[in-house]
Design an enzyme around this catalytic site. Sequence first.
Site, short mmCIF file in Angstrom:
data_model
loop_
_atom_site.label_atom_id
_atom_site.label_comp_id
_atom_site.label_asym_id
_atom_site.label_seq_id
_atom_site.Cartn_x
_atom_site.Cartn_y
_atom_site.Cartn_z
N HIS A 60 37.59 44.86 57.33
CA HIS A 60 36.78 43.68 57.65
C HIS A 60 35.63 43.99 58.61
CE1 HIS A 60 39.69 41.25 55.54
NE2 HIS A 60 40.66 41.73 56.29
N MET A 85 48.26 68.92 66.16
CA MET A 85 48.36 69.32 64.77
C MET A 85 49.06 68.18 64.04
SD MET A 85 47.49 71.61 62.57
CE MET A 85 47.36 73.28 63.24
N ASP A 86 48.45 67.68 62.98
CA ASP A 86 49.04 66.60 62.19
C ASP A 86 49.89 67.19 61.08
OD1 ASP A 86 47.69 64.83 63.76
OD2 ASP A 86 46.19 64.28 62.25
N SER A 142 35.21 57.82 56.03
CA SER A 142 36.30 58.72 56.40
C SER A 142 37.58 58.46 55.63
CB SER A 142 36.58 58.62 57.91
OG SER A 142 37.28 57.42 58.22
N ASN A 152 41.44 48.22 68.19
CA ASN A 152 41.52 47.53 66.91
C ASN A 152 42.17 46.17 67.12
OD1 ASN A 152 44.37 47.84 66.93
ND2 ASN A 152 44.28 49.67 65.67
N ASP A 212 39.19 56.95 64.77
CA ASP A 212 38.60 58.04 65.54
C ASP A 212 37.19 58.36 65.07
OD1 ASP A 212 40.92 58.28 67.03
OD2 ASP A 212 41.81 59.74 65.67
N ASP A 269 43.07 57.60 52.35
CA ASP A 269 43.89 57.90 53.53
C ASP A 269 43.16 57.34 54.75
OD1 ASP A 269 45.40 58.95 55.58
OD2 ASP A 269 45.08 61.05 55.05
N LYS A 305 43.66 62.32 68.84
CA LYS A 305 42.52 61.40 68.93
C LYS A 305 41.32 62.03 69.62
CE LYS A 305 43.17 57.02 68.97
NZ LYS A 305 43.15 56.85 67.52
#
Length: 296
Positions: A215, A12-13, A272, A182, A244, A238, A40
Site C-alpha cells: 500500500h 547470515m540468512d 526488491s 512499518n 531494508d 520474496d 538489517k
Amino acid sequence: MTRVLVVGSINMDLVTSARRLPQLGETLLGEGFATYPGGKGANQAVAAARLGAQVALLGCVGNDAFGRQLLAHLEAEGVDIRRVATVDGSTGIAAITVSGGDNAIVVVPGANHQLTPSHLDAAEQAFAEADVVLTQLEIPLETVRHAALLAQRHGKPLLLNPAPAVALPEALLQSVALLTPNEHEFLTLLAQPDADWRAQLAERPGKLVMTHGKHGAYFALKRGELRHQPGFEVQAVDSTGAGDTFNGALATFLPLGLEEAVRRANAAGALSVTRHGAQGGMPTLAELEAFLGSKA
C-alpha cells in the site's frame, strides 16, 4: 553522492522455502534451502551502496566462517568495512521460512549484541564525515542511544528503523530526525497500541514515515499535512529485505527532500521483492531510474 553511515547488524540468512508457513508444532517438508548475506544493518548498507551512496558500516561479526564470508561480500558491494569489528563468538544469523511472498523470521543476534558505545566512540570520525546516519534495533538499545548522541553532536540527521519493534524512550524519539516503522511496529514503538496512527503522524510532522507494504507509505509534512505515497505494483517473489531496501534508499535520497525520497524508496522497496534473498533483489540506481521512468 550521499555519504551514509550505517550502524547496525550483520547476519547470515538461512532461508528455507515451503509451500506454506508451518503452524505451531508442525513439521513441513521444505522445497529448498539457501544462505544469503543479511542483517538489517548490512542490508540497508548494501541497498544504499547499490543506489549510489558512499556507505560506511559500523558493526560486529564473529570470528567464524560466516563472518569472513559476510565481510568479503560487503567489500565486494562497495561498502566501507574498516569499522566492522571481528569479535569472539558466532556471527548473527536469521532463520527465515519463505512461502509465496510472505516470510517468518527468527533472529539470533550473536556478535551484533557485542556492538557497544565504545565501538562507536572509536569510530566517531565516521559520524563527522557522514551526511546521514542510519540505524535499527538489531543491536543493543544502549548503542542506538549512543549513535543518536554522536549524530546530534556532529549535527547529522539520524534515521531510525525501529525493527524489531520495542517501546522506545521519549528522549530517544525526540533525538531522531526520522522514524521509519512499518504498520505493525508503528504503535509499539510509541507504547500507544490503541492510538490513532493518523493523529500520531500529524503530531510528528516531518519526523515519521510509516510503511504499509504494497500500500506504500504514509507521512506528514512539516506543516502537518498528511501524505500517502501509493505502492508500486509488482509480482512479489520474496518480501525479505523490502523494508531494508526502503530504508537504505530513504537515507540515500533524503537530500532530495522527504517527499521525493519516500517516492524513490517506495519504488526501490517494490523492486526488491521481485527476486529472492534480502539483498538479492535490491536494485541498482540504473534499475531504479528505469523502473520509475516506466511508471511516469
